[in-house]
Enzyme design. Structure first.
Site, PDB file in Angstrom:
ATOM      1  N   ARG A  51       0.811  -1.220   0.000  1.00 28.65           N
ATOM      2  CA  ARG A  51       0.000   0.000   0.000  1.00 28.65           C
ATOM      3  C   ARG A  51       0.835   1.257   0.000  1.00 28.65           C
ATOM      4  O   ARG A  51       0.402   2.319  -0.395  1.00 28.65           O
ATOM      5  CB  ARG A  51      -0.825  -0.004   1.292  1.00 28.65           C
ATOM      6  CG  ARG A  51      -2.282  -0.106   1.036  1.00 28.65           C
ATOM      7  CD  ARG A  51      -3.054   0.001   2.274  1.00 28.65           C
ATOM      8  NE  ARG A  51      -2.283  -0.441   3.448  1.00 28.65           N
ATOM      9  CZ  ARG A  51      -2.855  -0.769   4.597  1.00 28.65           C
ATOM     10  NH1 ARG A  51      -4.140  -0.724   4.721  1.00 28.65           N
ATOM     11  NH2 ARG A  51      -2.138  -1.148   5.625  1.00 28.65           N
ATOM     12  N   HIS A 180       6.642 -24.118   5.534  1.00 27.45           N
ATOM     13  CA  HIS A 180       8.072 -23.990   5.219  1.00 27.45           C
ATOM     14  C   HIS A 180       8.897 -25.173   5.742  1.00 27.45           C
ATOM     15  O   HIS A 180       9.991 -25.416   5.273  1.00 27.45           O
ATOM     16  CB  HIS A 180       8.636 -22.632   5.659  1.00 27.45           C
ATOM     17  CG  HIS A 180       8.928 -22.513   7.121  1.00 27.45           C
ATOM     18  ND1 HIS A 180       7.966 -22.255   8.051  1.00 27.45           N
ATOM     19  CD2 HIS A 180      10.085 -22.601   7.813  1.00 27.45           C
ATOM     20  CE1 HIS A 180       8.511 -22.202   9.243  1.00 27.45           C
ATOM     21  NE2 HIS A 180       9.808 -22.407   9.137  1.00 27.45           N
ATOM     22  N   HIS A 242       3.334 -27.722  10.936  1.00 25.62           N
ATOM     23  CA  HIS A 242       4.687 -28.273  10.802  1.00 25.62           C
ATOM     24  C   HIS A 242       4.809 -29.689  11.382  1.00 25.62           C
ATOM     25  O   HIS A 242       5.303 -30.604  10.741  1.00 25.62           O
ATOM     26  CB  HIS A 242       5.721 -27.379  11.503  1.00 25.62           C
ATOM     27  CG  HIS A 242       5.651 -25.934  11.086  1.00 25.62           C
ATOM     28  ND1 HIS A 242       5.384 -25.549   9.805  1.00 25.62           N
ATOM     29  CD2 HIS A 242       5.822 -24.781  11.783  1.00 25.62           C
ATOM     30  CE1 HIS A 242       5.386 -24.229   9.728  1.00 25.62           C
ATOM     31  NE2 HIS A 242       5.647 -23.736  10.918  1.00 25.62           N
ATOM     32  N   LYS A 341       8.336 -22.824  23.007  1.00 25.65           N
ATOM     33  CA  LYS A 341       9.202 -21.642  22.967  1.00 25.65           C
ATOM     34  C   LYS A 341       9.999 -21.627  24.271  1.00 25.65           C
ATOM     35  O   LYS A 341       9.556 -22.186  25.280  1.00 25.65           O
ATOM     36  CB  LYS A 341       8.369 -20.361  22.903  1.00 25.65           C
ATOM     37  CG  LYS A 341       7.387 -20.317  21.737  1.00 25.65           C
ATOM     38  CD  LYS A 341       7.965 -19.620  20.545  1.00 25.65           C
ATOM     39  CE  LYS A 341       6.979 -19.516  19.416  1.00 25.65           C
ATOM     40  NZ  LYS A 341       7.602 -19.500  18.097  1.00 25.65           N
TER      41      LYS A 341
END
Ligand code: BG6
Length: 491
Positions: A51, A180, A242, A341
């Site tokens: 944008r 990915h 994943h 994490k």
């Protein structure tokens, strides 16, 4: 040893969200590497779209910044950087109104016959709208593809809605859904290991395999991604996509070929064979955790709630699941999955643990006989280790030792390991969808995940706390130890 570089046909790649984080961090650096290796040829173009009203020069400055930040200095060849930047251009398009679409069309009309790919590196809430505009501006040709990425929904219903919105404009075979992890070298190696070696397949089943572990551990916390992450949590962020994709590659039947649908049909069968984890089973077979302050890779780090600035969040930053695949090959073989994490280190691996020997001929003084384990390490230090029992060398009698037959890819091959996006983006151009998720796969994964999320929601329990820098809550250890097994520890 070097790998073979085969140039791809000339293409136009339009990157929506062209100045955003994914483009800067992954897409532009990946394309640069492929350009550097001579795989992107002729007048192929990369057209960044966003944008922002940037001049061509301002955009190029941004692209240069991406290269400086994300390409190691030794790979920044001045001539290659210059010729790469010549491929880039910028068009300001407001994806919510007509402005800019005409300019984009004029540009694309320069080469109506080449491969044209639209990479939607934007929030999924914009997918539908962008696709609609692409359609109504007449940008879709026979050789057009669209690339989208997770999160594809937050449950089955929203995933279906998103797939419907994209599917209204593009045929399924034109849609490339990136996970990915499927582009990672070692993940592809898993297929080579299983299907290019006669050794493993005969023993790749419940008769010989005791259990499988899949760990995707990260040392980082959620940092500035808190607002997104808090709506997602480890289950949606890592397991639904994943980790289930990794499980599929371990558990699937040999596909007929590497053809995209042949592979995806087999993965789909695995997803559909996952035994449902509903209601009370969720309590027994899953563990949720949330990190509190503790140790990070570079010193003390805050807890998740402090980072988020919200003390009420019940979002799990760690999940462990005992999954089972209800089919002949895998009956009775648990797949222990865990991701989190703020774990002690970044370490992702698949561990295939074989059954113990049926009878030991060794005296007790020789030591115990541990089971064989095949460890496929995805990152870092990619490689494969096969843990075997051997005789401790030396004249001191028969003593047994568990040692790995170790193949580190960095030592074995003198090539840099490409980033997953390098492989995946060029596969889009080649029209090879093998490493991309089909709609039915994504939805089957949600079908399995939804009841677990629902069970958690219903109990209303908060995730168990774990200190940053540890392997998650103690309950995760109990989950596997209850079954007389332990999480694999390479050290
Ligand atoms: C992303 C998740 O899909 O994968 C992130 O959204 C996670 O939360 C990342 O950090 C991990 O990817 P990698 O390639 O670093 O293992």
């Amino acid at each position: 040893m070097s790998s073979q570089i085969i140039p791809v046909e000339e293409f136009d790649l339009v990157v929506f969200g062209g100045t955003g984080d994914l483009a800067q961090r992954k897409i532009i650096p990946a394309l640069y590497h492929r350009h550097l290796d001579g795989q992107i040829v002729g007048t192929s173009r990369i057209i960044a779209v966003s944008r922002k009203p940037l001049s061509p020069k301002e955009y190029l400055t941004k692209a240069k910044e991406a290269l400086e930040e994300f390409i190691p200095k030794e790979d920044r060849d001045p001539k290659a950087v210059k010729t790469f930047l010549e491929r880039l251009s910028y068009v300001a398009v407001d994806v919510t109104d007509d402005a800019g679409w005409k300019e984009l069309k004029t540009k694309l009309d320069d080469f109506p016959d080449r491969v044209r790919a639209f990479y939607l590196a934007v929030a999924p809430s914009l997918f539908g709208q962008i696709c609609e505009y692409i359609g109504k501006t007449g940008l879709i040709t026979d050789k057009t593809r669209v690339v989208i990425e997770k999160p594809i929904g937050k449950d089955l219903a929203s995933a279906k809605a998103l797939n419907d919105a994209v599917g209204k404009v593009f045929r399924e075979d034109q849609i490339y859904r990136i996970d990915h992890y499927l582009g990672k070298e070692t993940v592809q190696n898993l297929m080579a290991l299983r299907f290019a070696n006669a050794l493993f397949e005969p023993i790749w089943n419940a008769a010989h395999i005791d259990h499988v572990q899949i760990t995707v551990a990260e040392s980082i916390g959620v940092g500035s991604r808190g607002p997104y992450y808090d709506t997602s949590g480890a289950m949606r962020d890592m397991v639904q996509n994943h980790i289930l994709q990794l499980l599929c590659l371990v558990a699937m039947e040999p596909p007929m070929s590497m053809n995209a649908d042949a592979v995806r049909d087999e993965k789909l069968k695995v997803l559909r064979s996952l035994d449902p984890i509903t209601g009370e089973k969720a309590e027994k077979q899953t563990v949720r955790g949330q990190y509190t302050s503790g140790a990070g890779p570079e010193g003390a780090v805050p807890g998740y709630l402090e980072e988020l600035g919200d003390t009420t969040s019940k979002t799990a930053t760690f999940v462990a699941v005992k999954a089972t695949v209800g089919n002949w090959r895998w009956a009775g073989v648990p797949f222990y999955l865990r991701t989190g994490k703020r774990m002690p280190q970044r370490s992702s691996e698949i561990v295939v643990s074989f059954r113990p020997i049926p009878h030991s001929i060794f005296e007790t003084g020789a030591g115990g006989v541990a089971e064989n384990r095949l460890v496929i390490r995805l990152q870092p230090d990619e490689g494969v280790k096969l843990w075997l029992m051997i005789k401790d060398p030396g004249p001191g009698g028969m003593r047994l030792r568990h040692v790995p037959l170790d193949m580190s890819f960095a030592d074995a091959f003198e090539v840099r390991s490409p980033d997953a996006y390098e492989r995946l983006i060029l596969d889009v151009i080649r029209g090879n969808a093998t490493l991309f998720m089909r709609r039915d796969e994504v939805e089957a994964a949600w079908e399995w995940v939804d009841p677990i999320l629902q069970a958690w929601e219903e109990t209303g329990d908060t995730p168990k706390k774990y200190t940053a820098g540890t392997w998650g809550p103690a309950a995760s250890v109990a989950l596997i130890e209850r079954d007389g097994r332990t999480w694999h520890d390479d050290d």
